[in-house]
Write a protein that holds these residues in place. Sequence first.
Motif, short mmCIF file in Angstrom:
data_model
loop_
_atom_site.label_atom_id
_atom_site.label_comp_id
_atom_site.label_asym_id
_atom_site.label_seq_id
_atom_site.Cartn_x
_atom_site.Cartn_y
_atom_site.Cartn_z
N GLU A 228 0.83 -1.20 0.00
CA GLU A 228 0.00 0.00 0.00
C GLU A 228 0.87 1.25 0.00
OE1 GLU A 228 -2.74 -0.11 3.28
OE2 GLU A 228 -3.77 -1.89 2.51
N MET A 229 1.91 1.25 0.83
CA MET A 229 2.81 2.40 0.89
C MET A 229 3.52 2.61 -0.45
SD MET A 229 4.35 1.80 4.73
CE MET A 229 5.62 3.02 4.58
N LEU A 230 3.95 1.53 -1.06
CA LEU A 230 4.62 1.61 -2.36
C LEU A 230 3.68 2.14 -3.43
CD1 LEU A 230 7.15 1.04 -4.06
CD2 LEU A 230 6.29 -1.28 -4.37
N ASN A 231 2.46 1.64 -3.45
CA ASN A 231 1.47 2.11 -4.43
C ASN A 231 1.15 3.59 -4.24
OD1 ASN A 231 1.20 -0.28 -5.85
ND2 ASN A 231 -0.51 -1.00 -4.61
N ASP A 232 1.02 4.03 -2.99
CA ASP A 232 0.76 5.44 -2.72
C ASP A 232 1.91 6.32 -3.22
OD1 ASP A 232 -1.64 4.80 -1.53
OD2 ASP A 232 -0.89 5.00 0.53
N LYS A 233 3.12 5.89 -2.96
CA LYS A 233 4.30 6.64 -3.38
C LYS A 233 4.39 6.69 -4.90
CE LYS A 233 7.51 8.42 -0.79
NZ LYS A 233 7.40 9.79 -0.32
N LEU A 234 4.13 5.56 -5.54
CA LEU A 234 4.18 5.48 -6.99
C LEU A 234 3.12 6.38 -7.62
CD1 LEU A 234 5.41 4.16 -9.48
CD2 LEU A 234 3.81 2.27 -9.19
N GLU A 235 1.92 6.35 -7.08
CA GLU A 235 0.84 7.20 -7.59
C GLU A 235 1.21 8.67 -7.47
OE1 GLU A 235 -3.80 8.13 -6.53
OE2 GLU A 235 -3.08 6.08 -6.28
N CYS A 236 1.80 9.04 -6.36
CA CYS A 236 2.23 10.42 -6.14
C CYS A 236 3.26 10.84 -7.19
CB CYS A 236 2.81 10.56 -4.74
SG CYS A 236 3.40 12.21 -4.35
N HIS A 237 4.23 9.99 -7.46
CA HIS A 237 5.26 10.31 -8.45
C HIS A 237 4.68 10.38 -9.86
CE1 HIS A 237 8.85 10.49 -5.99
NE2 HIS A 237 8.43 9.42 -5.33
N LEU A 238 3.75 9.50 -10.17
CA LEU A 238 3.11 9.54 -11.49
C LEU A 238 2.33 10.84 -11.68
CD1 LEU A 238 1.91 5.85 -11.91
CD2 LEU A 238 3.75 7.00 -13.16
N LYS A 239 1.65 11.29 -10.65
CA LYS A 239 0.91 12.55 -10.74
C LYS A 239 1.87 13.71 -10.95
CE LYS A 239 -3.24 11.27 -8.25
NZ LYS A 239 -4.09 11.48 -7.09
N GLN A 240 3.02 13.66 -10.29
CA GLN A 240 4.02 14.71 -10.48
C GLN A 240 4.53 14.72 -11.91
OE1 GLN A 240 6.97 13.94 -7.49
NE2 GLN A 240 5.85 15.02 -5.89
N LEU A 241 4.75 13.54 -12.47
CA LEU A 241 5.21 13.47 -13.86
C LEU A 241 4.17 14.02 -14.82
CD1 LEU A 241 6.95 9.97 -14.05
CD2 LEU A 241 8.03 12.22 -14.24
N GLU A 242 2.91 13.66 -14.60
CA GLU A 242 1.83 14.16 -15.46
C GLU A 242 1.72 15.67 -15.38
OE1 GLU A 242 -1.84 12.26 -14.54
OE2 GLU A 242 -1.23 10.35 -15.41
N SER A 243 1.92 16.22 -14.21
CA SER A 243 1.74 17.66 -14.05
C SER A 243 2.91 18.46 -14.61
CB SER A 243 1.52 18.01 -12.57
OG SER A 243 2.69 17.76 -11.83
N ARG A 244 3.95 17.80 -15.07
CA ARG A 244 5.06 18.51 -15.71
C ARG A 244 4.64 19.10 -17.05
NH1 ARG A 244 10.40 14.80 -14.56
NH2 ARG A 244 10.36 15.06 -12.31
#
Length: 92
Positions: free
Chosen positions: A16-32
């Motif tokens: 769960e922690m890994l998925n949350d972290k991954l989702e956060c990083h993906l959102k950051q990439l998209e917002s670039r």
Amino acid sequence: MDKFINIQINEKLVKEMLNDKLECHLKQLESRFTFWDMKELCRQTCMSENSIKEKFFYDERFPKRRVGGKWYFPVVATTDFLLTWLSEQPNK
């Protein structure tokens, strides 16, 4: 005298922690990106240009701007529209 340490890991919590972290990083990439072009819109939606034009491109709510001969789509507004549009589609 040997000393041992016993470590127990809650695998579900780690996943769960890994998925949350991954989702956060993906959102950051998209917002670039500030804008998507048609090629990126196709990639982001997993739809062809023809499907996009058939399904929602001409919806007056769909945010788009033509600059020269190329269409641009603001990422945040487009994402919001797409989520709304998808929720309006019948479940078949």
